[in-house]
Design an enzyme around this catalytic site. Sequence first.
Site, PDB file in Angstrom:
ATOM      1  N   GLY A 116       6.257  -2.536   3.457  1.00 27.67           N
ATOM      2  CA  GLY A 116       5.819  -2.861   4.810  1.00 27.67           C
ATOM      3  C   GLY A 116       6.241  -4.275   5.191  1.00 27.67           C
ATOM      4  CG  ASN A 117       4.882  -5.964   8.893  1.00 24.81           C
ATOM      5  OD1 ASN A 117       5.879  -6.059   9.568  1.00 24.81           O
ATOM      6  ND2 ASN A 117       3.859  -5.179   9.222  1.00 24.81           N
ATOM      7  N   GLY A 118       4.962  -7.329   4.665  1.00 23.57           N
ATOM      8  CA  GLY A 118       4.960  -8.337   3.609  1.00 23.57           C
ATOM      9  C   GLY A 118       6.157  -8.155   2.690  1.00 23.57           C
ATOM     10  NE  ARG A 172     -26.486  11.099  11.699  1.00 23.63           N
ATOM     11  CZ  ARG A 172     -27.621  10.784  12.313  1.00 23.63           C
ATOM     12  NH1 ARG A 172     -27.658   9.762  13.150  1.00 23.63           N
ATOM     13  NH2 ARG A 172     -28.715  11.490  12.104  1.00 23.63           N
ATOM     14  NE  ARG A 219      -2.231  -3.917  -0.663  1.00 22.25           N
ATOM     15  CZ  ARG A 219      -1.880  -3.341   0.472  1.00 22.25           C
ATOM     16  NH1 ARG A 219      -0.831  -3.795   1.129  1.00 22.25           N
ATOM     17  NH2 ARG A 219      -2.558  -2.328   0.965  1.00 22.25           N
ATOM     18  N   GLY A 250       0.839  -1.208   0.000  1.00 23.45           N
ATOM     19  CA  GLY A 250       0.000   0.000   0.000  1.00 23.45           C
ATOM     20  C   GLY A 250       0.867   1.248   0.000  1.00 23.45           C
ATOM     21  CB  ILE A 304      -0.440   5.035   7.057  1.00 26.10           C
ATOM     22  CG1 ILE A 304      -1.422   3.907   6.714  1.00 26.10           C
ATOM     23  CG2 ILE A 304      -0.163   5.922   5.861  1.00 26.10           C
ATOM     24  CD1 ILE A 304      -2.853   4.398   6.456  1.00 26.10           C
ATOM     25  CG  ASP A 305      -1.198   0.038   8.524  1.00 29.55           C
ATOM     26  OD1 ASP A 305      -1.975   0.984   8.357  1.00 29.55           O
ATOM     27  OD2 ASP A 305      -1.223  -0.994   7.825  1.00 29.55           O
TER      28      ASP A 305
HETATM   29  O1  F6P Z   1      -1.257  -1.039   5.184  1.00 33.95           O
HETATM   30  C1  F6P Z   1      -1.809   0.155   4.838  1.00 33.95           C
HETATM   31  C2  F6P Z   1      -3.289   0.025   4.682  1.00 33.95           C
HETATM   32  O2  F6P Z   1      -3.778   1.283   4.288  1.00 33.95           O
HETATM   33  C3  F6P Z   1      -4.049  -0.496   5.897  1.00 33.95           C
HETATM   34  O3  F6P Z   1      -4.178   0.485   6.878  1.00 33.95           O
HETATM   35  C4  F6P Z   1      -5.318  -0.969   5.273  1.00 33.95           C
HETATM   36  O4  F6P Z   1      -5.922  -1.967   6.039  1.00 33.95           O
HETATM   37  C5  F6P Z   1      -4.852  -1.509   3.956  1.00 33.95           C
HETATM   38  O5  F6P Z   1      -3.615  -0.895   3.672  1.00 33.95           O
HETATM   39  C6  F6P Z   1      -5.765  -1.274   2.784  1.00 33.95           C
HETATM   40  O6  F6P Z   1      -5.230  -1.965   1.691  1.00 33.95           O
HETATM   41  P1  F6P Z   1      -5.639  -1.830   0.168  1.00 33.95           P
HETATM   42  O7  F6P Z   1      -4.807  -0.733  -0.420  1.00 33.95           O
HETATM   43  O8  F6P Z   1      -5.255  -3.144  -0.412  1.00 33.95           O
HETATM   44  O9  F6P Z   1      -7.092  -1.537   0.119  1.00 33.95           O
END
Ligand code: F6P
Length: 340
Positions: A110-112, A257, A74, A12, A134-135
Site C-alpha cells: 500500500g502507501n507505506g 445496534r 508492517r 496489511g 482493501i482501502d
Molecule cells: O490498510 C488496510 C487496513 O485493513 C485498514 O483498513 C485498517 O485500518 C488497518 O489495515 C488495520 O491494520 P492492522 O492489520 O495493523 O490491524
Amino acid sequence: MGKKIAILTAGGDCPGLNAAIRGVGKTAIVNHGMTVIGFTAGFSGLIRKEYVELDETKLSGILTLGGTILGTSREKPFKIEKGEAFNDKPGLIKKNYEDLGLDCIVCIGGNGSMKTAHLLSEEGLNVIGIPKTIDNDVFGTEITFGFDSAVEIATEAIDRLHSTANSHQRAMVIEVMGHNAGWIALYAGMAGGGDIILIPEIGYNINKVCREIEDRFSKGKNSAIVVVAEGIQKPDNISAASYIVEKIQQLTSIEARETRLGYVQRGGSPSAMDRILATRYGAYAAELIAKGEYGQMVAVHGGVLSAIPLEEVGGKLSLVDPNHPLITKARNMGVLFGDE
Ligand code: F6P
C-alpha cells in the site's frame, strides 16, 4: 541468462495478493525465462535474507487463495522504531540484493510500502511497485486490488442487516475499514442501500444524523442503516460505530445496534474482479522488468494499465472527492452524509 527477480508482499494483507504474485512470477518465468524468488514476511525477509524459490509449481494453485503465500509484516526498513537499537537495515537490504544477484525487487503493498519502494530505488536498487489494499487509497492509480472483494463482503453484511433492522425497528450502524479513506463505506453503503453514509472526507453533524433517523421513523420507515467508515471524526477512546450508536441512543428514542465488520473484510478468496486486476498488475510488472523500466508503480486509469514513477506516489493518499459523482447521485436520492 534471464534476469533474477524477487517478490515481496508488505503491509496489511488483502484478497488478491497471491493472484498478483502468480501474475508476476508466471509471466517472468514463462514469457521471459527469469528466475524468481519470494522474500517472506514483507521487508523483514528482505532484511534477514529469508526467501523461498518461486518456480512454476509453487505458483500453481494459488490464484484463488486469500492472504499471501509469502506472509507479510508492517516492517518499515527506513524507520527506526521507538526503543529499537540502531540497525542499518537499508545497508543490509543492499547487501542481500547484491549477494543474491537480483535484477529487481517487486514490492506489492500500500502507501507505506510504495514509499519504502521509492526509498530503495533512491538507494540504487531496481524496484517495481504493485498497489494493493482493501482501502483503495493508493495515490496514482484509480483502483487497488483487494478493494472489490472488501466491498462485496461489506455489501453482503449490509444486505443482511436490513431484515433484522426492520424486524426490530432499529437503527443499525455498521463500521467498515478504510483507514483514513471512505471508499469502502461509500461503495458498500451505496451497493447495500445505506440510508446514511459517514466518511472521513465529509465532516458530519451528529445532530443532523440523529434528526434524519428520527424523521425516517416518523415517516413510517421501520429501520435506518448507517454505514460508517472507521476513520470518521470521533473521540479517540471509542470505535466509530460505538460512538454513533451511543449518540443515537442519547439523542433519539430509537434503539440502535452496532456491527463492526473488522478483518473479515480482508480475509478469504478474492472476487473475480480482484483476481483479474491483480493478475494484470502482476503481468504488467514483469513486462516492465523485462524492458528494464524500473522505479515505477503499475497503475490503471480508465481500464488501461500504465506505470507512474514511485517518486510521484510515495507519501500521498487517494481520498474520496466530496464531489465524487457517486456522492452527488446518492444525495439526489436522499442518502445523507451528515453534512447538510
Ligand atoms: O490498510 C488496510 C487496513 O485493513 C485498514 O483498513 C485498517 O485500518 C488497518 O489495515 C488495520 O491494520 P492492522 O492489520 O495493523 O490491524
